[in-house]
Design an enzyme around this catalytic site. Sequence first.
Site, PDB file in Angstrom:
ATOM      1  CG  ASP A 282      36.706  32.854  33.590  1.00 41.41           C
ATOM      2  OD1 ASP A 282      36.946  33.452  32.303  1.00 41.41           O
ATOM      3  OD2 ASP A 282      35.285  32.861  34.082  1.00 41.41           O
TER       4      ASP A 282
HETATM    5  C1  NOJ Z   1      36.152  36.238  31.134  1.00 36.18           C
HETATM    6  C2  NOJ Z   1      34.740  35.370  31.472  1.00 36.18           C
HETATM    7  O1  NOJ Z   1      33.838  34.762  32.573  1.00 36.18           O
HETATM    8  C3  NOJ Z   1      34.481  34.383  30.501  1.00 36.18           C
HETATM    9  O2  NOJ Z   1      32.923  33.937  30.801  1.00 36.18           O
HETATM   10  C4  NOJ Z   1      34.860  34.155  29.541  1.00 36.18           C
HETATM   11  O3  NOJ Z   1      34.208  32.361  28.864  1.00 36.18           O
HETATM   12  C5  NOJ Z   1      36.151  34.017  29.225  1.00 36.18           C
HETATM   13  N1  NOJ Z   1      36.700  35.424  29.505  1.00 36.18           N
HETATM   14  C6  NOJ Z   1      36.620  34.044  28.260  1.00 36.18           C
HETATM   15  O4  NOJ Z   1      36.569  34.909  27.302  1.00 36.18           O
END
Ligand code: NOJ
Length: 754
Positions: A282
Site C-alpha cells: 500500500d
Molecule cells: C492507499 C489506500 O489504502 C489503498 O487502498 C489505495 O489503493 C492506495 N492508497 C493507492 O491509491
Amino acid sequence: MKRYGWLGLLLLAALQAGAQDARMNAFVSSLMNKMTVDEKIGQLNLVTPGGPAVTGAVVSTNVEEKIRKGEAGGIFGLWGEDKVRKVQEIAVNESRLKIPLIFGLDVIHGHRTIFPIPLAVSCTWDMAMIERSARMAALEATADGLNWTFSPMVDIARDPRWGRIAEGGGEDPYLGAQIARAMVRGYQGDNLADPTTLMACVKHFALYGAGEAGRDYNTVDMSRLQMYQDYLPPYKAAVEAGAGSVMTSFNIVDGLPATGNRWLMTDLLRTQWGFRGMVVTDYTAVKEMTMHGLGDLQAVSALALKAGVDMDMVSEGFLATLKQSLAQGKVTQKEIDLACRRILEAKYKLGLFDDPYRYCNAERARRELLSADKRQFARELAARSAVLLKNDNQTLPLKPGGTVALIGPMADNRAEMFGTWTIGGDPNHPVTVREGIAKAIGDQGKILYAKGANFTDDPEFLRRAFPWGGAPEESRSPGELLEEALTAARRSDVVVAVLGESSNMSGEAASRTRIGLPENQLKLLQALHATGKPVVLVIFSGRPLTLTWEQEHLPAILMGWFGGIEAGNAIADVLYGAYNPAGKLSTTFPRSVGQIPLYYNHKPTGRPLNPNDKFTTKYLDESNEPLYPFGYGLSYTSFAYSDIRLSSTQLKGAGPLTASVTVTNTGKLAGEEVVQLYLSDPAASVSRAVKELKGFQKIMLAPGESREVQFSITPEQLKFYNSALQYDWESGEFGIQIGGNSRDVKQAKVVWTK
Ligand code: NOJ
C-alpha cells in the site's frame, strides 16, 4: 469433445497452459538476462505523478526522468488513453530496454461511470450484478489507458466507525467471499491479455478492517483462529478466482506489519494458497515500517522484499536501498530476481510486451466512456442497493400528486452523490435527488426544496475533514436554513428529508466516533418531525449509522448509501415505486456506538442475556440487540416463510441434506426476497459462532405467489478451523435456520455423523 472425453480435454488445457507458461518464462528469462541490477530494482518501483491519487504525505518526484532511466515499473494515478500513451512512449522509446509500464488506478466502484459504493452494492446480494459492475468498470478503464485496478477491497469490517467500511462488502466472510470472486471475474474475465480486461488487486492483505477502535491505520491483534475463520476467506476466494495481484495492508498482523510479514506474504499467500501473481505494497507502506519500529529505510525495504513483496508503492525504499543491501548481503540476487520476474510476468500476461498501447484506443474510449448502457446499469444497481429500513402504514411508495417538501444537504447536491474513491468520475455528472424526483412526478406534483442545514456546523470537524479547504458548506446561518426548510415543510403534504454524510465523511482516513446523523442535521430532522407532517428519511452515508431516534419517530427510512452517477434517479425510482426495494444489509446497524463491535456471527458467552439476572452478558444502559440486524431489509410487499422441511434429520457421510422452505408473497406488489440460510454447530471442539451464513437465493415473487426454495447442504458447509487450524467438520448436531434476515428465521435441527 467425444473423441477426447473430459479428461482428455482437461489434459489438453493443462498442456496448453503449461506451454503458455513455458513461453512466458522463456521470454521473461531472456529479458532479465539483459537487465542490470538497477534495471531490475527499477521494475519494483511504483510511482504516481500526484493529483487525486495521493493518499499520503509523500509523493513521487521526477517521474518522467525515472521512467527514462528504467527506475519505474509502473505508474498509478494517471488515466486517459492519450495521457497514458504519452507516458508509455517515454518508457518504450526512451528507456534502454523499452520495458512497458503497467498503469494502475483505484477504480473502486466504476471508473468514469460511477456506480454505488461497494458497501451499497454488497446489499444487492446479487452476484451477477456485482460481477457486471466490475466488468463495466473494466470496459471503461481499459478504454482509458488502464490495465490494473486496486480493487476489490475485501476487508471484513465489523466496526462502522471505520470510514473504509464503505469500500468493502460488509461483515460476513461467506458473503464477502462470494463478492470477492464476482469482482475478480468481472474485472479479469478469463484472459488478462484481452484489451477489455483489467488486472485485479485484492486488498488490503490482511485484516485491515479490524483496526482497533475503528481508527484508520491502527493496530490489529487477533487470534489465528479468528483470522482463518472470519477474516481471511474473502482474500482467499479472490486468490482462488485468479486475482493477478495482492496489496499489503498498513496494519500489523501477529505483531509484524503485513508489508514485512513473511508468514503472511509467502507462507500463507503463496505456499498455502498457491498465489502466483505479484504483491504490491500500500501507499508508502514500506517506509511506514520505520514508524512501526522495524528499523531504517534500508532495513524495512529488505524486510519487505524478503517477506515476498514485489512492488513498492511510492516509498522508494526498494529503489534507494536494495542495491546496497545486495552488496552487504542483506538481500540476495535471487530475491530481487523473483520480485522482478513477477512484475514482468504480470506485464506479459496483460499483453503489454506484444503491444504496450493495447489499452490506449481512442475509438474504444469514445464508445465506452459514460456509455448509455453503463448509466442505465448504474441506475438499476443503485436502486437495487438501497435498503428500506422502515415503512409504517405503507408510507412508501409515494404517490406523485401533492406537494413534497424536499429538504436536506443531500437533496440537491450533485457533487456529493458519488461517495468515496471516484478518481475518474466527474462531479458535474450525477443526477441529484431533486432532479430524479422532479422527473418521477412530472407535472403531477410540486416540489418545495430547501437545504435546511449544512452537513455539520462543527468547525473542528470540517477542518479535519477538509484540511485543504473546499468544504461544501454555505454561508447562510443555521437559523436561516432551518426557517426556510420549516416553511417548505408546513406547506407540504409530505416531507422527504435527504440527510447524512458528505462523501468525505467515510472512506480513507475518515473514522468517526459518533456515527449518528451530525447533530445539526438531527435537529433539523426533529424540527421537521415536529411540524406534524409525515417525514420520509432518505440517508446517504458510507457506513451504518446509529438511527435510534429516527427509527422510533419516523414512519419511513430508506438507506440510499452513495448511489453514484444515477443516485437521484434511483432514489426516485424507489421512493415512487418504479422499483420495489429488495436490498439487505451486509453489516449490522448498532443502536449506539458503545455496542461496537456488533455483528451477527458472534460467539456465544457462558452467560447469555437474562435481564432479570445480574450476572449475565448485558449493558446497564443499552440493549444487546442491533437496531437492524445483518441481512435485514424491507420491501413494499411482504413475505411469509413456511417451516423448514429437511430431507432427513439423521445423516451419515457426504449427504447432501436438502433444507427447503416455501416463501409466499403475501402483499399486493411483485417483489424480490433474499432467502438466507444460516447454520450453527452448537457442540464442537472449539466454540463456534451462534450462526453463520452459508447460502442465499434471491427470488422474485408475484403477489400471492409461493415458491419452494431449496438449499443443498454438504459437509463442506459444516467445516470450520479447529484449534490446530485444520479445516474440517465434526459429527454432531447442527442447527439450520432460514429466513429473510439473520434474526427472523425458521429453525430445524439435524444430527450428522461422519
Ligand atoms: C492507499 C489506500 O489504502 C489503498 O487502498 C489505495 O489503493 C492506495 N492508497 C493507492 O491509491
